[in-house]
Design a protein around this motif. Structure first.
Motif, PDB file in Angstrom:
ATOM      1  N   LEU A 127       0.836  -1.197   0.000  1.00  0.00           N
ATOM      2  CA  LEU A 127       0.000   0.000   0.000  1.00  0.00           C
ATOM      3  C   LEU A 127       0.875   1.252   0.000  1.00  0.00           C
ATOM      4  O   LEU A 127       2.020   1.226   0.441  1.00  0.00           O
ATOM      5  N   GLY A 128       0.288   2.346  -0.450  1.00  0.00           N
ATOM      6  CA  GLY A 128       0.977   3.632  -0.402  1.00  0.00           C
ATOM      7  C   GLY A 128       0.223   4.629  -1.257  1.00  0.00           C
ATOM      8  O   GLY A 128      -0.433   4.257  -2.237  1.00  0.00           O
ATOM      9  N   HIS A 129       0.302   5.900  -0.891  1.00  0.00           N
ATOM     10  CA  HIS A 129      -0.358   6.927  -1.698  1.00  0.00           C
ATOM     11  C   HIS A 129       0.373   7.079  -3.027  1.00  0.00           C
ATOM     12  O   HIS A 129       1.474   6.551  -3.220  1.00  0.00           O
ATOM     13  N   ASN A 130      -0.228   7.802  -3.957  1.00  0.00           N
ATOM     14  CA  ASN A 130       0.410   8.037  -5.245  1.00  0.00           C
ATOM     15  C   ASN A 130       1.760   8.720  -5.039  1.00  0.00           C
ATOM     16  O   ASN A 130       1.861   9.712  -4.313  1.00  0.00           O
ATOM     17  N   GLY A 131       2.791   8.151  -5.669  1.00  0.00           N
ATOM     18  CA  GLY A 131       4.119   8.719  -5.514  1.00  0.00           C
ATOM     19  C   GLY A 131       4.922   8.136  -4.377  1.00  0.00           C
ATOM     20  O   GLY A 131       6.054   8.552  -4.134  1.00  0.00           O
ATOM     21  N   SER A 132       4.352   7.142  -3.690  1.00  0.00           N
ATOM     22  CA  SER A 132       5.061   6.543  -2.552  1.00  0.00           C
ATOM     23  C   SER A 132       6.175   5.604  -2.989  1.00  0.00           C
ATOM     24  O   SER A 132       7.038   5.240  -2.191  1.00  0.00           O
ATOM     25  N   VAL A 183       2.553 -10.706  -5.045  1.00  0.00           N
ATOM     26  CA  VAL A 183       2.758  -9.346  -4.556  1.00  0.00           C
ATOM     27  C   VAL A 183       1.686  -8.489  -5.223  1.00  0.00           C
ATOM     28  O   VAL A 183       1.676  -8.334  -6.442  1.00  0.00           O
ATOM     29  N   LEU A 184       0.781  -7.965  -4.429  1.00  0.00           N
ATOM     30  CA  LEU A 184      -0.356  -7.195  -4.935  1.00  0.00           C
ATOM     31  C   LEU A 184      -0.195  -5.732  -4.549  1.00  0.00           C
ATOM     32  O   LEU A 184      -0.269  -5.382  -3.373  1.00  0.00           O
ATOM     33  N   ILE A 185       0.038  -4.880  -5.549  1.00  0.00           N
ATOM     34  CA  ILE A 185       0.056  -3.440  -5.327  1.00  0.00           C
ATOM     35  C   ILE A 185      -1.390  -2.966  -5.441  1.00  0.00           C
ATOM     36  O   ILE A 185      -2.047  -3.198  -6.460  1.00  0.00           O
ATOM     37  N   THR A 186      -1.904  -2.326  -4.409  1.00  0.00           N
ATOM     38  CA  THR A 186      -3.317  -1.950  -4.435  1.00  0.00           C
ATOM     39  C   THR A 186      -3.552  -0.693  -3.608  1.00  0.00           C
ATOM     40  O   THR A 186      -2.737  -0.332  -2.748  1.00  0.00           O
ATOM     41  N   HIS A 187      -4.671  -0.024  -3.896  1.00  0.00           N
ATOM     42  CA  HIS A 187      -5.096   1.075  -3.024  1.00  0.00           C
ATOM     43  C   HIS A 187      -6.456   0.760  -2.402  1.00  0.00           C
ATOM     44  O   HIS A 187      -7.065   1.612  -1.777  1.00  0.00           O
ATOM     45  N   TYR A 188      -6.894  -0.500  -2.561  1.00  0.00           N
ATOM     46  CA  TYR A 188      -8.133  -0.953  -1.927  1.00  0.00           C
ATOM     47  C   TYR A 188      -7.797  -1.670  -0.627  1.00  0.00           C
ATOM     48  O   TYR A 188      -7.150  -2.712  -0.623  1.00  0.00           O
ATOM     49  N   MET A 189      -8.278  -1.101   0.474  1.00  0.00           N
ATOM     50  CA  MET A 189      -7.935  -1.651   1.784  1.00  0.00           C
ATOM     51  C   MET A 189      -8.533  -3.032   2.010  1.00  0.00           C
ATOM     52  O   MET A 189      -7.933  -3.881   2.667  1.00  0.00           O
ATOM     53  N   ASP A 190      -9.739  -3.274   1.464  1.00  0.00           N
ATOM     54  CA  ASP A 190     -10.364  -4.588   1.663  1.00  0.00           C
ATOM     55  C   ASP A 190      -9.577  -5.683   0.952  1.00  0.00           C
ATOM     56  O   ASP A 190      -9.548  -6.830   1.399  1.00  0.00           O
ATOM     57  N   VAL A 215       0.985  -7.102   4.957  1.00  0.00           N
ATOM     58  CA  VAL A 215       0.823  -5.794   4.326  1.00  0.00           C
ATOM     59  C   VAL A 215       2.092  -4.976   4.541  1.00  0.00           C
ATOM     60  O   VAL A 215       2.584  -4.849   5.668  1.00  0.00           O
ATOM     61  N   VAL A 216       2.614  -4.428   3.435  1.00  0.00           N
ATOM     62  CA  VAL A 216       3.739  -3.502   3.492  1.00  0.00           C
ATOM     63  C   VAL A 216       3.208  -2.130   3.108  1.00  0.00           C
ATOM     64  O   VAL A 216       2.610  -1.967   2.038  1.00  0.00           O
ATOM     65  N   VAL A 217       3.402  -1.143   3.975  1.00  0.00           N
ATOM     66  CA  VAL A 217       2.961   0.219   3.701  1.00  0.00           C
ATOM     67  C   VAL A 217       4.183   1.064   3.377  1.00  0.00           C
ATOM     68  O   VAL A 217       5.143   1.105   4.152  1.00  0.00           O
ATOM     69  N   MET A 218       4.131   1.724   2.209  1.00  0.00           N
ATOM     70  CA  MET A 218       5.241   2.570   1.787  1.00  0.00           C
ATOM     71  C   MET A 218       4.865   4.041   1.902  1.00  0.00           C
ATOM     72  O   MET A 218       3.707   4.422   1.700  1.00  0.00           O
ATOM     73  N   ASN A 219       5.860   4.858   2.187  1.00  0.00           N
ATOM     74  CA  ASN A 219       5.667   6.299   2.244  1.00  0.00           C
ATOM     75  C   ASN A 219       6.989   6.976   1.908  1.00  0.00           C
ATOM     76  O   ASN A 219       8.019   6.675   2.521  1.00  0.00           O
ATOM     77  N   ASP A 220       6.937   7.840   0.903  1.00  0.00           N
ATOM     78  CA  ASP A 220       8.130   8.581   0.478  1.00  0.00           C
ATOM     79  C   ASP A 220       9.323   7.673   0.210  1.00  0.00           C
ATOM     80  O   ASP A 220      10.456   7.960   0.626  1.00  0.00           O
ATOM     81  N   GLY A 221       9.070   6.572  -0.484  1.00  0.00           N
ATOM     82  CA  GLY A 221      10.153   5.701  -0.907  1.00  0.00           C
ATOM     83  C   GLY A 221      10.738   4.813   0.159  1.00  0.00           C
ATOM     84  O   GLY A 221      11.767   4.171  -0.054  1.00  0.00           O
ATOM     85  N   ARG A 222      10.086   4.727   1.301  1.00  0.00           N
ATOM     86  CA  ARG A 222      10.569   3.884   2.393  1.00  0.00           C
ATOM     87  C   ARG A 222       9.433   3.008   2.898  1.00  0.00           C
ATOM     88  O   ARG A 222       8.259   3.289   2.655  1.00  0.00           O
ATOM     89  N   THR A 246      -1.715   6.560  12.157  1.00  0.00           N
ATOM     90  CA  THR A 246      -0.486   6.587  11.347  1.00  0.00           C
ATOM     91  C   THR A 246      -0.826   6.506   9.863  1.00  0.00           C
ATOM     92  O   THR A 246      -0.265   7.248   9.041  1.00  0.00           O
ATOM     93  N   LEU A 247      -1.757   5.627   9.507  1.00  0.00           N
ATOM     94  CA  LEU A 247      -2.146   5.475   8.108  1.00  0.00           C
ATOM     95  C   LEU A 247      -2.838   6.732   7.589  1.00  0.00           C
ATOM     96  O   LEU A 247      -2.595   7.170   6.452  1.00  0.00           O
ATOM     97  N   LYS A 248      -3.682   7.319   8.397  1.00  0.00           N
ATOM     98  CA  LYS A 248      -4.374   8.536   7.977  1.00  0.00           C
ATOM     99  C   LYS A 248      -3.388   9.690   7.777  1.00  0.00           C
ATOM    100  O   LYS A 248      -3.571  10.533   6.886  1.00  0.00           O
ATOM    101  N   GLN A 249      -2.354   9.728   8.582  1.00  0.00           N
ATOM    102  CA  GLN A 249      -1.357  10.798   8.460  1.00  0.00           C
ATOM    103  C   GLN A 249      -0.625  10.761   7.123  1.00  0.00           C
ATOM    104  O   GLN A 249      -0.130  11.783   6.654  1.00  0.00           O
ATOM    105  N   VAL A 250      -0.548   9.575   6.503  1.00  0.00           N
ATOM    106  CA  VAL A 250       0.126   9.464   5.201  1.00  0.00           C
ATOM    107  C   VAL A 250      -0.882   9.321   4.064  1.00  0.00           C
ATOM    108  O   VAL A 250      -0.541   8.880   2.965  1.00  0.00           O
TER     109      VAL A 250
END
Length: 285
Positions: free
Chosen positions: A43-48, A200-207, A215-222, A238-242
């Motif tokens: 998981l990760g926002h666009n650009g993560s 390995v499933l890249i997704t933006h659907y939490m369900d 689950v691996v959560v990425m943010n700013d390349g980390r 924490t998830l909402k903050q990113v």
């Protein structure tokens, strides 16, 4: 050590956005390992950096720093490229970009023909792959006549016909309606659970992520979080903050806890929420 099927070790990657511009850092000293037979959601926002990481696992991209290993093979060594591409299959967001033939079974056979597989073996693999994804009855149809979910299952069939040990799917349900999403996710889970294929499933659907082993959560390349879905989604703030959401049941229980109602922090779906709510009502009347 040998169980770590995909390994990214301190990898760095930047994109050049234009002549003279400072390169945009997408992955920065990122390390992550995927175990053999595991179903991992990223998981990760666009650009993560999540899609960039996915392309490193298939050697579409090579690390500018650090190392990526696929089943022990260094992706930077050119002699490994063919084996890596046969070991890790890629499925992308838009199935139309992966469909190249005018008949379903010809499309599934396309990569096998390029690999020089004998025709009788191609016939067997194509039939098996189409049956695995529930599309055998459509083998003589034209792909453009199929729904989005069906097209994506054809794309997956084309990958599994190559007999990969791993499939990396980069937001494969992003362009699908809810029914198509369910069809594709059911197919992915079957391949993982019944055939032991590493997913390995890249997704933006939490369900979707909630159904994974990890689950691996990425943010700013980390890597920000890396654990079971139950543990990762318990970090609601924490998830909402990113800029990420959590499953609806998790969100509702979080909001109710904020109001003083004592519900568990790790509910993932409607059934779990209903059971927890019923238990609470029985205790408090």
């Amino acid at each position: 050590m040998e169980n770590r099927f995909l390994r990214a070790e301190n990898i760095h990657f930047s994109y050049h956005t234009g002549e003279g511009d400072t390169p945009a850092v997408v992955l920065e000293n990122l390390s992550v390992a995927i175990r053999r037979g595991e179903f991992t959601a990223v998981l990760g926002h666009n650009g993560s950096g999540k899609s960039t990481l996915a392309k490193h696992f298939n050697a579409i991209l090579l690390p500018q720093g650090g190392t990526v290993y696929v089943d022990g093979m260094d992706t930077r060594e050119e002699e490994n490229l063919l084996n890596i591409r046969q070991t890790v299959g890629m499925v992308f967001q838009n199935p139309d970009n992966q469909i190249v033939a005018t008949i379903v079974e010809e499309d599934v056979a396309f990569a096998l023909e390029n690999m020089g597989v004998d025709p009788p073996e191609i016939r067997r693999r194509v039939d098996e792959a189409l049956k695995e994804v529930g599309m055998y009855e459509y083998r003589l149809h034209a792909p453009h006549q199929l729904s989005g979910g069906q097209k994506q299952r054809i794309a997956i069939a084309g990958v599994i016909a190559m007999r990969p040990k791993c499939i990396v799917l980069d937001e494969p349900t992003a362009m699908l309606d809810p029914r198509g999403r369910r069809e594709v996710l059911r197919t992915i889970r079957k391949l993982n659970q019944e055939h032991g294929i590493t997913v390995v499933l890249i997704t933006h659907y939490m369900d979707e992520a909630a159904k994974a082993d990890r689950v691996v959560v990425m943010n700013d390349g980390r890597v920000l979080l890396d654990d079971t879905p139950r543990e990762v989604f318990s970090h609601v703030e924490t998830l909402k903050q990113v800029g990420l959401d959590v499953p609806q049941a998790t969100e509702l229980s979080y909001l109710l806890r904020q109001s003083g109602i004592n519900l568990p922090v790790d509910l993932l779906d409607d059934e779990e929420f209903a059971a927890a709510w019923q238990a609470l009502m029985e205790v408090h009347g």
